[in-house]
Design a protein around this motif. Sequence first.
Motif, PDB file in Angstrom:
ATOM      1  N   LYS A 114       0.796  -1.220   0.000  1.00 52.47           N
ATOM      2  CA  LYS A 114       0.000   0.000   0.000  1.00 52.47           C
ATOM      3  C   LYS A 114       0.831   1.274   0.000  1.00 52.47           C
ATOM      4  O   LYS A 114       0.372   2.317  -0.459  1.00 52.47           O
ATOM      5  N   SER A 115       2.054   1.213   0.533  1.00 53.27           N
ATOM      6  CA  SER A 115       2.837   2.435   0.680  1.00 53.27           C
ATOM      7  C   SER A 115       4.321   2.090   0.757  1.00 53.27           C
ATOM      8  O   SER A 115       4.713   0.946   0.518  1.00 53.27           O
ATOM      9  N   ILE A 116       5.134   3.075   1.087  1.00 60.05           N
ATOM     10  CA  ILE A 116       6.572   2.892   1.218  1.00 60.05           C
ATOM     11  C   ILE A 116       7.029   3.529   2.525  1.00 60.05           C
ATOM     12  O   ILE A 116       6.259   4.243   3.173  1.00 60.05           O
ATOM     13  N   PHE A 117       8.272   3.254   2.923  1.00 62.79           N
ATOM     14  CA  PHE A 117       8.805   3.896   4.120  1.00 62.79           C
ATOM     15  C   PHE A 117      10.248   4.325   3.861  1.00 62.79           C
ATOM     16  O   PHE A 117      10.979   3.645   3.126  1.00 62.79           O
ATOM     17  N   PRO A 118      10.673   5.467   4.425  1.00 62.93           N
ATOM     18  CA  PRO A 118      12.061   5.899   4.244  1.00 62.93           C
ATOM     19  C   PRO A 118      12.991   5.084   5.137  1.00 62.93           C
ATOM     20  O   PRO A 118      12.712   4.902   6.320  1.00 62.93           O
ATOM     21  N   LEU A 119      14.090   4.594   4.574  1.00 64.54           N
ATOM     22  CA  LEU A 119      15.044   3.862   5.395  1.00 64.54           C
ATOM     23  C   LEU A 119      15.768   4.785   6.366  1.00 64.54           C
ATOM     24  O   LEU A 119      16.142   4.365   7.464  1.00 64.54           O
ATOM     25  N   LYS A 120      15.972   6.024   5.963  1.00 67.67           N
ATOM     26  CA  LYS A 120      16.558   7.010   6.853  1.00 67.67           C
ATOM     27  C   LYS A 120      15.458   8.006   7.208  1.00 67.67           C
ATOM     28  O   LYS A 120      15.105   8.868   6.418  1.00 67.67           O
ATOM     29  N   ALA A 121      14.953   7.878   8.425  1.00 73.62           N
ATOM     30  CA  ALA A 121      13.756   8.626   8.799  1.00 73.62           C
ATOM     31  C   ALA A 121      13.976  10.133   8.832  1.00 73.62           C
ATOM     32  O   ALA A 121      13.046  10.906   8.598  1.00 73.62           O
ATOM     33  N   ASP A 122      15.218  10.571   9.111  1.00 74.72           N
ATOM     34  CA  ASP A 122      15.453  12.002   9.290  1.00 74.72           C
ATOM     35  C   ASP A 122      16.007  12.687   8.047  1.00 74.72           C
ATOM     36  O   ASP A 122      16.542  13.790   8.118  1.00 74.72           O
ATOM     37  N   GLY A 123      15.889  12.042   6.888  1.00 73.01           N
ATOM     38  CA  GLY A 123      16.339  12.711   5.669  1.00 73.01           C
ATOM     39  C   GLY A 123      16.909  11.758   4.640  1.00 73.01           C
ATOM     40  O   GLY A 123      16.748  10.541   4.726  1.00 73.01           O
ATOM     41  N   MET A 124      17.611  12.318   3.668  1.00 70.60           N
ATOM     42  CA  MET A 124      18.182  11.538   2.578  1.00 70.60           C
ATOM     43  C   MET A 124      19.587  11.057   2.931  1.00 70.60           C
ATOM     44  O   MET A 124      20.275  11.658   3.766  1.00 70.60           O
ATOM     45  N   CYS A 125      20.006   9.992   2.283  1.00 67.35           N
ATOM     46  CA  CYS A 125      21.352   9.462   2.494  1.00 67.35           C
ATOM     47  C   CYS A 125      22.367  10.314   1.741  1.00 67.35           C
ATOM     48  O   CYS A 125      22.090  10.828   0.648  1.00 67.35           O
ATOM     49  N   ASP A 126      23.534  10.440   2.321  1.00 65.52           N
ATOM     50  CA  ASP A 126      24.620  11.189   1.700  1.00 65.52           C
ATOM     51  C   ASP A 126      25.512  10.204   0.947  1.00 65.52           C
ATOM     52  O   ASP A 126      26.508   9.717   1.460  1.00 65.52           O
ATOM     53  N   GLY A 127      25.111   9.898  -0.288  1.00 63.54           N
ATOM     54  CA  GLY A 127      25.870   8.973  -1.120  1.00 63.54           C
ATOM     55  C   GLY A 127      25.573   7.518  -0.802  1.00 63.54           C
ATOM     56  O   GLY A 127      24.891   7.186   0.174  1.00 63.54           O
ATOM     57  N   PHE A 128      26.100   6.636  -1.641  1.00 67.78           N
ATOM     58  CA  PHE A 128      25.818   5.209  -1.511  1.00 67.78           C
ATOM     59  C   PHE A 128      26.507   4.578  -0.310  1.00 67.78           C
ATOM     60  O   PHE A 128      26.081   3.530   0.167  1.00 67.78           O
TER      61      PHE A 128
END
Length: 274
Positions: A114-128
């Motif tokens: 039904k939906s998705i979830f962010p793996l890093k809750a507090d923002g985007m990842c800084d590179g791979f």
Amino acid sequence: MSAMKVSRNPSDLFHSSKEFYTIRDNFETLHDVSQSIKSAGVNNCGLIFGIDYTISNRMQGQKTFGGRSLHDTSGPQLNPYQQVICILGETIEELNDDGKIPVYGFGDVNTKDKSIFPLKADGMCDGFSEVLDVYNSMTPKTQLSGPTNFAPLIEKAVQIVKETRKYHILVIVADGQVTDEKINADAIVEASNWPLSIVVIGVGDGPWDNMHNFDDGLPQRSFDNFQFVEFHETIAGAKNAYAALALRALMEIPEQFRFIKDHAILKKRDESLA
């Protein structure tokens, strides 16, 4: 064998009939596809990353991962998801202009289909490198469930494109078939109205029937926006697994971007929303 030169004649670049054309795989070396990406003008690109947490991951490594769950992080050997993250970190990350990568999971016990979830809750990842760190941290405590549905992730990617008003590449790492082919096909067709390329890397044993259909079919699309890469088949016997996977993942990007640019897709979408 010498690398195949990229023709500028649309009839040479595509094969199909009438309005919709599927993009041929025109390259034989990673260097050639990298040069073509640069010459196409892909210099302001965003990356979005999605990870499949459906329960089928537990069974999909029978042939390709020694019978272990594809998300097993306990052994000395990198699991297929970790391998893909490492390979893309070495090859595709340079396309990302700001280094920031939103990473989403889908198919777990909370989101299901039904939906998705962010793996890093507090923002985007800084590179791979941080993508890998966050994956390693989150995966052992993520409960697998399902069914498999790419549509919420594709819709989120379209939303990001709308908000940022720039070209993005969505990379989805998944272990098999989607449950509802029509819902996913509709999402892919809608996404073709936006400056978004979708690359699905299939890990595990398959089968991959509807992935191939999404790749080569769906003539309702504005352009061929979907590339499927079978991970284990691609790296098996390859002298350089990193280059082999990156080549397969990226080889349609130059022509996809040229189409988006030549047909002013983003401008047209802006005008339609005005």
